[in-house]
Design an enzyme around this catalytic site. Sequence first.
Site, PDB file in Angstrom:
ATOM      1  N   HIS A  79       8.018  29.502 -21.280  1.00 46.90           N
ATOM      2  CA  HIS A  79       9.305  30.004 -20.759  1.00 46.90           C
ATOM      3  C   HIS A  79       9.883  31.117 -21.634  1.00 46.90           C
ATOM      4  O   HIS A  79      11.091  31.214 -21.821  1.00 46.90           O
ATOM      5  CB  HIS A  79      10.333  28.865 -20.642  1.00 46.90           C
ATOM      6  CG  HIS A  79       9.958  27.798 -19.663  1.00 46.90           C
ATOM      7  ND1 HIS A  79      10.364  27.818 -18.346  1.00 46.90           N
ATOM      8  CD2 HIS A  79       9.205  26.677 -19.808  1.00 46.90           C
ATOM      9  CE1 HIS A  79       9.891  26.746 -17.727  1.00 46.90           C
ATOM     10  NE2 HIS A  79       9.178  26.041 -18.588  1.00 46.90           N
ATOM     11  N   ASN A 153      13.086  22.932 -13.187  1.00 48.92           N
ATOM     12  CA  ASN A 153      12.273  24.023 -12.645  1.00 48.92           C
ATOM     13  C   ASN A 153      12.668  24.286 -11.199  1.00 48.92           C
ATOM     14  O   ASN A 153      13.438  23.525 -10.609  1.00 48.92           O
ATOM     15  CB  ASN A 153      10.790  23.648 -12.692  1.00 48.92           C
ATOM     16  CG  ASN A 153      10.178  23.801 -14.086  1.00 48.92           C
ATOM     17  OD1 ASN A 153      10.702  24.529 -14.929  1.00 48.92           O
ATOM     18  ND2 ASN A 153       9.077  23.116 -14.319  1.00 48.92           N
ATOM     19  N   HIS A 344      17.512  21.019 -24.182  1.00 52.24           N
ATOM     20  CA  HIS A 344      16.807  19.790 -24.542  1.00 52.24           C
ATOM     21  C   HIS A 344      17.161  18.696 -23.533  1.00 52.24           C
ATOM     22  O   HIS A 344      18.338  18.359 -23.400  1.00 52.24           O
ATOM     23  CB  HIS A 344      17.248  19.376 -25.943  1.00 52.24           C
ATOM     24  CG  HIS A 344      16.539  18.169 -26.484  1.00 52.24           C
ATOM     25  ND1 HIS A 344      15.508  17.547 -25.825  1.00 52.24           N
ATOM     26  CD2 HIS A 344      16.706  17.491 -27.633  1.00 52.24           C
ATOM     27  CE1 HIS A 344      15.085  16.530 -26.539  1.00 52.24           C
ATOM     28  NE2 HIS A 344      15.790  16.462 -27.635  1.00 52.24           N
ATOM     29  N   TYR A 367      11.559  19.250 -27.576  1.00 52.29           N
ATOM     30  CA  TYR A 367      12.528  20.359 -27.515  1.00 52.29           C
ATOM     31  C   TYR A 367      13.289  20.582 -28.819  1.00 52.29           C
ATOM     32  O   TYR A 367      13.595  21.723 -29.148  1.00 52.29           O
ATOM     33  CB  TYR A 367      13.485  20.162 -26.327  1.00 52.29           C
ATOM     34  CG  TYR A 367      12.796  20.387 -24.998  1.00 52.29           C
ATOM     35  CD1 TYR A 367      11.893  19.454 -24.505  1.00 52.29           C
ATOM     36  CD2 TYR A 367      13.016  21.529 -24.255  1.00 52.29           C
ATOM     37  CE1 TYR A 367      11.237  19.654 -23.300  1.00 52.29           C
ATOM     38  CE2 TYR A 367      12.373  21.736 -23.045  1.00 52.29           C
ATOM     39  CZ  TYR A 367      11.487  20.801 -22.572  1.00 52.29           C
ATOM     40  OH  TYR A 367      10.845  21.003 -21.387  1.00 52.29           O
TER      41      TYR A 367
HETATM   42 FE1  HDD Z   1       9.478  22.245 -21.008  1.00 50.05          FE
HETATM   43  C1  HDD Z   1      10.953  24.932 -22.430  1.00 50.05           C
HETATM   44  C2  HDD Z   1      11.173  22.842 -18.082  1.00 50.05           C
HETATM   45  C3  HDD Z   1       7.668  19.749 -19.415  1.00 50.05           C
HETATM   46  C4  HDD Z   1       8.063  21.439 -23.901  1.00 50.05           C
HETATM   47  N1  HDD Z   1      10.788  23.627 -20.380  1.00 50.05           N
HETATM   48  C5  HDD Z   1      11.285  24.656 -21.123  1.00 50.05           C
HETATM   49  C6  HDD Z   1      12.209  25.423 -20.348  1.00 50.05           C
HETATM   50  C7  HDD Z   1      12.274  24.827 -19.117  1.00 50.05           C
HETATM   51  C8  HDD Z   1      11.377  23.702 -19.144  1.00 50.05           C
HETATM   52  C9  HDD Z   1      13.114  25.281 -17.947  1.00 50.05           C
HETATM   53  C10 HDD Z   1      12.940  26.670 -20.801  1.00 50.05           C
HETATM   54  C11 HDD Z   1      14.268  26.326 -21.407  1.00 50.05           C
HETATM   55  C12 HDD Z   1      14.995  27.596 -21.772  1.00 50.05           C
HETATM   56  O1  HDD Z   1      15.332  28.363 -20.856  1.00 50.05           O
HETATM   57  O2  HDD Z   1      15.186  27.810 -22.968  1.00 50.05           O
HETATM   58  N2  HDD Z   1       9.375  21.512 -19.113  1.00 50.05           N
HETATM   59  C13 HDD Z   1      10.240  21.817 -18.087  1.00 50.05           C
HETATM   60  C14 HDD Z   1      10.035  20.893 -17.004  1.00 50.05           C
HETATM   61  C15 HDD Z   1       9.051  20.039 -17.369  1.00 50.05           C
HETATM   62  C16 HDD Z   1       8.639  20.410 -18.704  1.00 50.05           C
HETATM   63  C17 HDD Z   1      10.828  20.915 -15.712  1.00 50.05           C
HETATM   64  C18 HDD Z   1       8.468  18.897 -16.603  1.00 50.05           C
HETATM   65  C19 HDD Z   1       9.166  18.071 -15.903  1.00 50.05           C
HETATM   66  N3  HDD Z   1       8.097  20.886 -21.539  1.00 50.05           N
HETATM   67  C20 HDD Z   1       7.495  19.916 -20.763  1.00 50.05           C
HETATM   68  C21 HDD Z   1       6.679  19.070 -21.579  1.00 50.05           C
HETATM   69  C22 HDD Z   1       6.796  19.536 -22.872  1.00 50.05           C
HETATM   70  C23 HDD Z   1       7.682  20.671 -22.816  1.00 50.05           C
HETATM   71  C24 HDD Z   1       5.866  17.891 -21.081  1.00 50.05           C
HETATM   72  C25 HDD Z   1       6.152  19.054 -24.126  1.00 50.05           C
HETATM   73  C26 HDD Z   1       5.761  17.841 -24.351  1.00 50.05           C
HETATM   74  N4  HDD Z   1       9.454  23.094 -22.811  1.00 50.05           N
HETATM   75  C27 HDD Z   1       8.835  22.562 -23.884  1.00 50.05           C
HETATM   76  C28 HDD Z   1       9.100  23.310 -25.168  1.00 50.05           C
HETATM   77  C29 HDD Z   1      10.093  24.420 -24.700  1.00 50.05           C
HETATM   78  C30 HDD Z   1      10.170  24.166 -23.205  1.00 50.05           C
HETATM   79  C31 HDD Z   1       7.885  23.748 -25.879  1.00 50.05           C
HETATM   80  C32 HDD Z   1       9.757  25.844 -25.090  1.00 50.05           C
HETATM   81  C33 HDD Z   1      11.029  26.458 -25.585  1.00 50.05           C
HETATM   82  C34 HDD Z   1      11.961  25.346 -25.661  1.00 50.05           C
HETATM   83  O3  HDD Z   1      11.361  24.190 -25.250  1.00 50.05           O
HETATM   84  O4  HDD Z   1      13.112  25.401 -26.063  1.00 50.05           O
HETATM   85  O5  HDD Z   1       9.652  22.484 -26.111  1.00 50.05           O
END
Ligand code: HDD
Length: 725
Positions: A79, A153, A344, A367
């Site tokens: 993202h 999402n 988060h 997160y």
């Molecule tokens: Fe995630 C970012 C949505 C599964 C780990 N995720 C992130 C963002 C969104 C989502 C919208 C961007 C937030 C922003 O604008 O800063 N992610 C989802 C959805 C998931 C999902 C809807 C499933 C239902 N994500 C998911 C899993 C993991 C992560 C299973 C890890 C185990 N997601 C992350 C992250 C991020 C992230 C790596 C990257 C930047 C952040 O968190 O702040 O931790």
Amino acid sequence: MKSTESDLPENNDKKMENLAPHTEDSTGQLMTTNTGLLLNDDTSSLKAGERGPSLLEDFYLREKITHFDHERIPERVVHARGVAAHGYFQAYNNSLNKYTKAKFLTDPSRKTPVFLRFSTVAGFRGSSDLARDVRGFAVKFYTDEGNFDLVGNNMPVFFIQDAIKFPDLIHAVKPEPHNEIPQAASAHDTFWDFISLTPEAMHMIMWVMSDRAIPRSLRMMEGFGVNTYRFVNEEGKATFVKFHFKPTLGVHSVAWDEALKISGKDPDFHRRDLHEAIEAGAYPEWEFGVQLVAQEDEHKFDFDLLDPTKLIPEELVPVQPVGKLVLDRNPDNYFAETEQVAFHPGHVVPGIDFTNDPLLQGRLFSYTDTQLTRLGGPNFQEIPINRPLNTVHNNQRDGHMRQQINKGKTSYHPNTIGGGCPFQAMISDGGFKHFEERVEGNKIRARSKSFMDFFSQATLFYNSMSEPEQTHLSDALRFELGKVDIQDIRNRMVGLLTFVDKTLAKRVAEGLGMDVPEPQQPVNHQLGADADPKHYEPVFKKPAVEKSAALSMANTAKNSIKTRQIAFLAADGVDADSLAAVKEALEAEGAVVRVVAPHNGFIADSAGAQIKVDKSFLTASSVLVDAVYIPAGQKSVAALLNEPDAIHFINEAYRHCKAIAADGEGAELIKATYVGSKLNEQAGSDASAGIIIDDGGNSKLAADFIDAIKQHRFWEREKKDKVPA
Ligand code: HDD
């Protein structure tokens, strides 16, 4: 430029008094160093002689260059590309009182500030907005009881069921490690290799290959919380909940060919669209809704509520509207707000709690962890965009870039020296208490058997599509798998598609020039060699509903042309009335008119008035607008007939199934295009749908054009023609 004495503000700080904390406005201010020293020269470094070497003594040069050297922070691992806006949420009434004690959801008098960040998942920060991808829809609600983040999402399900596979999924979809190709695209070997070995992804693959993955606008997308959460009421009773946002403008997409072209013509298409709509006061709106399932009904469905690859069909549990979310302010500074915001799913408020969905459980770790690297340490919650409305009191101290100045001697609990402060809150005072879920079981690395139906909802989604949507979906699969080099991967994918829908598999196989493989029991290749297959054997079910209307974009709201961009193709001599009347009618309905002409500057209309040109054919493109109008005017149309870009504009708008209107001589331009020849051949057929021509007989041209734009697209034209555009 140097200021004269009379320009000088009395006091360099005076103007700051009226600003919100942490914002800076340089208007009328003198330049300073970061220590507040007034600067007299920002143009030349300090040198030993005019042509001599720069001196180490130049503290300002060093400060400025050092700051610049450190301007970048690590981008989000997923993202990374995003855009955001401020706004508010307000509940319609107190109907959720029975289910949750979250005050922002149940008190209609509260207007809760929000910050919503949209994103694509796979591309880097500088990638194109129009990649085929899931869109992030992350909302921070700054409630009086602390921040609640709904990190969702624009698709209601996910690729995988367990967070432990998230790094694998992302490694597979990101550019390949040896050459960092391709950018922001899933159409490559490693992604499809992983997917072809992961049958649980099939439902999500249907969504990502559908038009939902190429939205017309971020303002025209749904948002979903995806995971099942829990509401908890004052009595401690829980209810399962799925969160939904439905856009008032309806859910709309562009065509794939269009998306590819937009990526070149305007890679910032979505972020520009959002910014411009908010600046123009056309505030994007969503209805926030919930699907509620009583605790005792947890097992009443033919899928598991904890499985994030499943949705609850709205036919089984309707979405109850709860309130409205409105975006009404652009950020002042992209980096400070949009880049530094930290979401988060674990940021909850009393009344909202988690379920044991294994994807959500892993997310609850990830997160905070990621912010430590991205934002540089544990004090990221102190960055203005992340701060809650209420003040923070606890015994956490110090660390990089600490902003808070904690008074007093104590930073531990319990204490007497600090009078016991800060106190723990009583639950009755709003203290958060985790839902007391009864849990028992063996410690085991496994998935529940109730997660093993990988195909029934993929089939439900496909069956719910309109015919054009199904075609787009199979075309997307042909495109993506067409870019896969390894034949075995294609074979496995088409094999999996046979379990979704045999015709779909056949259509894709035809495009790839291969036979449909004999259906084989799909193998879950995630299994370790000695894992108990009983836990992983796919189960085949018939979905409880065969079609779900909410899944098809064909059923979305088509009652408005607000914020739609309409290109008026014109040149000198354009008929004044023909231009003005349609412009007025469209603008009265909230559409945005853009005059496109052979050159920038102004054109003269038939009455001699100067009409401002918004774009020349060089910088305009049909893919950047929703509809096209050619006003009357012999001289204007004669000039356009000599303009190959004008002919192309219409052909392309036709190919992408947009509404096209022409008045008087404007019809000549249409006749000169491929569209004209089609109209002659097939008058009154699908080929002419959405084409409105006033050659004297159509007195309600503007009204018909508005109705046509409301339809968004005339996909039925698609299969009739292969327009050379
Ligand atoms: Fe995630 C970012 C949505 C599964 C780990 N995720 C992130 C963002 C969104 C989502 C919208 C961007 C937030 C922003 O604008 O800063 N992610 C989802 C959805 C998931 C999902 C809807 C499933 C239902 N994500 C998911 C899993 C993991 C992560 C299973 C890890 C185990 N997601 C992350 C992250 C991020 C992230 C790596 C990257 C930047 C952040 O968190 O702040 O931790």
